[in-house]
Write a protein that holds these residues in place. Structure first.
Motif, PDB file in Angstrom:
ATOM      1  N   ILE A   1       1.230  -8.501  -9.888  1.00  0.00           N
ATOM      2  CA  ILE A   1       1.307  -7.164 -10.480  1.00  0.00           C
ATOM      3  C   ILE A   1       1.668  -6.206  -9.355  1.00  0.00           C
ATOM      4  O   ILE A   1       1.041  -6.225  -8.291  1.00  0.00           O
ATOM      5  N   ARG A   2       2.692  -5.403  -9.574  1.00  0.00           N
ATOM      6  CA  ARG A   2       3.130  -4.467  -8.534  1.00  0.00           C
ATOM      7  C   ARG A   2       2.126  -3.343  -8.362  1.00  0.00           C
ATOM      8  O   ARG A   2       1.673  -2.747  -9.337  1.00  0.00           O
ATOM      9  N   ILE A   3       1.805  -3.073  -7.111  1.00  0.00           N
ATOM     10  CA  ILE A   3       0.915  -1.972  -6.765  1.00  0.00           C
ATOM     11  C   ILE A   3       1.636  -1.129  -5.736  1.00  0.00           C
ATOM     12  O   ILE A   3       2.036  -1.627  -4.690  1.00  0.00           O
ATOM     13  N   GLU A   4       1.819   0.134  -6.056  1.00  0.00           N
ATOM     14  CA  GLU A   4       2.524   1.048  -5.159  1.00  0.00           C
ATOM     15  C   GLU A   4       1.541   2.048  -4.560  1.00  0.00           C
ATOM     16  O   GLU A   4       0.517   2.367  -5.158  1.00  0.00           O
ATOM     17  N   ASN A   5       1.908   2.548  -3.386  1.00  0.00           N
ATOM     18  CA  ASN A   5       1.158   3.627  -2.720  1.00  0.00           C
ATOM     19  C   ASN A   5      -0.311   3.271  -2.497  1.00  0.00           C
ATOM     20  O   ASN A   5      -1.182   4.117  -2.633  1.00  0.00           O
ATOM     21  N   MET A   6      -0.548   2.011  -2.122  1.00  0.00           N
ATOM     22  CA  MET A   6      -1.915   1.577  -1.864  1.00  0.00           C
ATOM     23  C   MET A   6      -2.406   2.211  -0.566  1.00  0.00           C
ATOM     24  O   MET A   6      -1.736   2.120   0.451  1.00  0.00           O
TER      25      MET A   6
ATOM     26  N   THR B   1      10.069  -0.777 -16.324  1.00  0.00           N
ATOM     27  CA  THR B   1       8.677  -0.649 -15.919  1.00  0.00           C
ATOM     28  C   THR B   1       8.246   0.805 -15.990  1.00  0.00           C
ATOM     29  O   THR B   1       9.062   1.715 -15.926  1.00  0.00           O
ATOM     30  N   CYS B   2       6.948   0.992 -16.147  1.00  0.00           N
ATOM     31  CA  CYS B   2       6.400   2.343 -16.111  1.00  0.00           C
ATOM     32  C   CYS B   2       5.218   2.355 -15.153  1.00  0.00           C
ATOM     33  O   CYS B   2       4.532   1.351 -14.988  1.00  0.00           O
ATOM     34  N   ALA B   3       5.039   3.484 -14.511  1.00  0.00           N
ATOM     35  CA  ALA B   3       3.940   3.626 -13.555  1.00  0.00           C
ATOM     36  C   ALA B   3       2.660   3.955 -14.300  1.00  0.00           C
ATOM     37  O   ALA B   3       2.661   4.747 -15.239  1.00  0.00           O
ATOM     38  N   LEU B   4       1.597   3.316 -13.871  1.00  0.00           N
ATOM     39  CA  LEU B   4       0.267   3.623 -14.369  1.00  0.00           C
ATOM     40  C   LEU B   4      -0.473   4.264 -13.199  1.00  0.00           C
ATOM     41  O   LEU B   4      -0.977   3.569 -12.316  1.00  0.00           O
TER      42      LEU B   4
ATOM     43  N   SER C   1       0.037   2.685  -9.597  1.00  0.00           N
ATOM     44  CA  SER C   1       0.282   3.644  -8.527  1.00  0.00           C
ATOM     45  C   SER C   1      -1.058   4.203  -8.061  1.00  0.00           C
ATOM     46  O   SER C   1      -1.790   4.816  -8.830  1.00  0.00           O
ATOM     47  N   LEU C   2      -1.356   3.968  -6.787  1.00  0.00           N
ATOM     48  CA  LEU C   2      -2.638   4.400  -6.225  1.00  0.00           C
ATOM     49  C   LEU C   2      -2.491   5.615  -5.316  1.00  0.00           C
ATOM     50  O   LEU C   2      -3.374   5.899  -4.507  1.00  0.00           O
ATOM     51  N   GLU C   3      -1.399   6.319  -5.445  1.00  0.00           N
ATOM     52  CA  GLU C   3      -1.106   7.450  -4.559  1.00  0.00           C
ATOM     53  C   GLU C   3      -2.223   8.490  -4.535  1.00  0.00           C
ATOM     54  O   GLU C   3      -2.516   9.079  -3.494  1.00  0.00           O
TER      55      GLU C   3
END
Length: 75
Positions: A57-62, A3-6, A34-36
């Protein structure tokens, strides 16, 4: 599957949803949002994020306010 972060930066508004959808469709199953560094999410983008989560869909740092907003809308 690697996977790659968008990363999304600044204001995530409806005008950018189409671009994010395109990136997700081109890399199905391989992208983590990534919503960091997001400072603002409008209603259109929030609805997209809610749908994305339901599509697994994976969402990180929301940001916490976005997570609460999605939760409240789903209630």
């Amino acid at each position: 599957v690697q996977t790659c972060a968008l990363p999304i930066y600044g204001r995530f508004t409806g005008e950018y949803v189409r671009e994010v959808e395109k990136a997700l469709s081109e890399n199905a199953g391989k992208v983590v949002l990534s919503l960091e560094n997001v400072t603002l999410v409008d209603r259109t983008a929030m609805e997209f994020l809610s749908t994305a989560r339901s599509r697994r869909i994976r969402i990180e740092n929301m940001p916490s306010y976005v997570a609460r907003w999605i939760q409240q809308e789903g209630s």
